[in-house]
Design an enzyme around this catalytic site. Structure first.
Site, short mmCIF file in Angstrom:
data_model
loop_
_atom_site.label_atom_id
_atom_site.label_comp_id
_atom_site.label_asym_id
_atom_site.label_seq_id
_atom_site.Cartn_x
_atom_site.Cartn_y
_atom_site.Cartn_z
N HIS A 1 0.89 -1.17 0.00
CA HIS A 1 0.00 0.00 0.00
C HIS A 1 0.93 1.22 0.00
CE1 HIS A 1 -2.37 -2.93 2.46
NE2 HIS A 1 -3.43 -2.39 1.91
N ASP B 1 2.35 2.00 3.32
CA ASP B 1 3.29 1.03 3.92
C ASP B 1 4.71 1.48 3.62
OD1 ASP B 1 1.09 -0.64 4.35
OD2 ASP B 1 1.46 -1.79 2.52
C1 XUL Z 1 -7.37 -6.43 4.73
C2 XUL Z 1 -6.63 -6.84 3.53
C3 XUL Z 1 -5.80 -5.81 2.88
C4 XUL Z 1 -5.78 -5.91 1.39
C5 XUL Z 1 -5.09 -4.77 0.69
O1 XUL Z 1 -8.19 -7.40 5.26
O2 XUL Z 1 -6.68 -7.99 3.14
O3 XUL Z 1 -4.53 -5.87 3.41
O4 XUL Z 1 -5.16 -7.09 0.99
O5 XUL Z 1 -5.60 -3.55 1.04
#
Ligand code: XUL
Ligand code: CO
Length: 441
Positions: A102, A105
């Site tokens: 993300h 992150d």
């Molecule tokens: C949350 C989840 C996230 C997604 C990406 O449950 O799975 O980490 O994978 O936003």
């Protein structure tokens, strides 16, 4: 550059009789299964957030793990750079070829989005250098549109048009970084795209707005050279009480309704499927049937807890049936197995990080071998074919299959038969016994 995971080895395959806790027992990257090396079937990825970021903090207490990786303090750009060094050393030592992230992150989020974007550029340059040295690849990127308080009511589904613009800005930037790092996937996980109460919510309007944001993302992504797959990652709840992308079937219907199905596939997460009241295998099958099987977030939940525990995969029945579905769906093209999995809070050492991935990678490698064995054994496929054989062996069955039957002519068949025969035993117990025999010998 100083070694961060000093004392921890490059993890090697040592075979199923090895008792070396820091060796693979089943994951043998180059071993050919059904005509393809294991690593190409599995395409393992490291999730930035759970591996180099998460410290084990939960709702009841702070983190237990220290993931400074030599930096003086968390939340600094020095730490952001240290996470890049740590992530690439980790992937190298575990033999993982892909990663996912993300936007936030990668860097500490600043108060002003312009400053956050500058930080992202700086870290993306560092990642690009590391990719050039190592050959590691980006599986997918995404924007975190659920943590910042501005997203309390969602991003694409927010009641605020200003917040919607921030979501657009984050998607735009995350797409740019995904393209810069050569990523072939871009994920929308709608963590807060849902509602708490219908008393204050215009569901239809919110769903239209989410679709519009996705449409804009497709247009922008394609305009800057993104030629990979967009994904929706379904999840029924948590953090919201009710999330719009409830499961694979719901997300597929949404994508078709809004004409997004040419550009989007699904990223199926094991623990999300079970939260929806399905098995992991079910959501993988539905994605495949919809022609939308794309990628997988590999983890497992705990049915006794009932929330998104994101544990490393351990259950070999689950990994076997998942790999069975993945092979049957034709395998991965742009997707892969992203370990959206985290160590348990009391497993707080760097060594535990290695052991989490060893468990997950071995569980999926063994699942792959066992799924291939089920397919090669042939009993399941043969029975499924036989079970529907009346659609091949009778005139009326063939007409139903090819869509030329009429209601009146089928009714005439029934009237001619009088009392129908029972449709044949499902033989579930026999098939389950066969699976056990294939799994355990
Ligand atoms: C949350 C989840 C996230 C997604 C990406 O449950 O799975 O980490 O994978 O936003
Ligand atoms: Co996920």
């Amino acid at each position: 550059m100083a070694e961060i995971f000093a004392g921890l080895p490059k993890v090697e395959y040592k075979g199923s009789l090895s008792k070396d806790a820091l060796a693979f027992k089943y994951y043998d990257a180059g071993k050919v299964v059904l005509g393809k090396p294991m690593k190409e079937h599995l395409r393992f990825a490291m999730a930035w957030w759970h591996n180099v970021c998460a410290t084990g903090a939960d709702m009841f207490g702070p983190g237990t793990a220290t993931k400074l990786f030599g930096a003086a303090a968390v939340g600094t750009m020095e730490h952001a750079h240290a996470k890049v060094d740590a992530g690439f050393e980790f992937m190298d030592k575990l033999g993982i070829e892909y990663f996912c992230f993300h936007d936030v992150d990668l860097v500490p989020e600043a108060a002003d989005i312009n400053e956050t974007n500058k930080r992202i550029d700086e870290i993306a340059d560092h990642i690009l250098e590391k990719q050039a040295e190592s050959g590691k690849k980006l599986l997918w990127g995404t924007a975190n549109m659920f943590s910042n308080p501005r997203y309390m009511n969602g991003a694409g589904s927010s009641n605020s048009a200003d917040v919607y613009c921030f979501a657009a800005a984050q998607v735009k930037k995350a797409l740019e970084v995904t393209v810069k790092l050569g990523g072939k996937g871009y994920v929308f996980w709608g963590g807060r795209e849902g509602y708490e109460t219908l008393l204050n919510t215009d569901v239809g309007f919110e769903q239209e707005n989410i679709a519009a944001l996705m449409k804009m993302a497709v247009e922008y992504g394609r305009s800057i050279g993104f030629d990979g797959d967009f994904y929706i990652e379904p999840k029924p709840k948590e953090p919201m009480k009710h999330q719009y992308d409830f499961d694979a079937a719901t997300a597929a219907g949404f994508l078709k309704k809004y004409g997004l199905d040419k550009d989007f596939k699904l990223n199926i997460e094991a623990n999300h499927a079970t939260l929806a009241g399905h098995s992991f295998q079910h959501d993988l099958r539905i994605a495949a049937v919809e022609g939308m099987f794309g990628s997988v977030d590999a983890n497992q939940g705990d049915l006794l807890l009932g929330w998104d525990t994101d544990e490393f995969p351990f259950d070999i029945y689950e990994t076997t049936f998942a790999m069975y579905e993945i092979i049957k769906a034709g395998g991965f093209t742009n997707g892969g197995l992203n370990f959206d999995s985290k160590n348990r809070r009391p497993s707080y050492t760097y060594e535990d990080m290695f052991k989490g991935f060893i468990l997950g990678m071995d569980s999926f490698a063994l699942g792959l071998v066992k799924a291939a064995a089920i397919i090669e054994d042939g009993r399941i496929d043969a029975f499924v074919k036989e079970r529907y054989s009346s659609y091949d062996n009778t005139d009326h069955g063939r007409k139903i299959r090819n869509g030329t039957a009429t209601l009146a002519e089928l009714a005439a068949v029934a009237e001619g038969l009088g009392a129908p025969a029972l449709p044949g035993s499902g033989r579930q117990e026999e098939l389950q016994s066969a699976v056990n025999q294939i799994l355990f010998g």
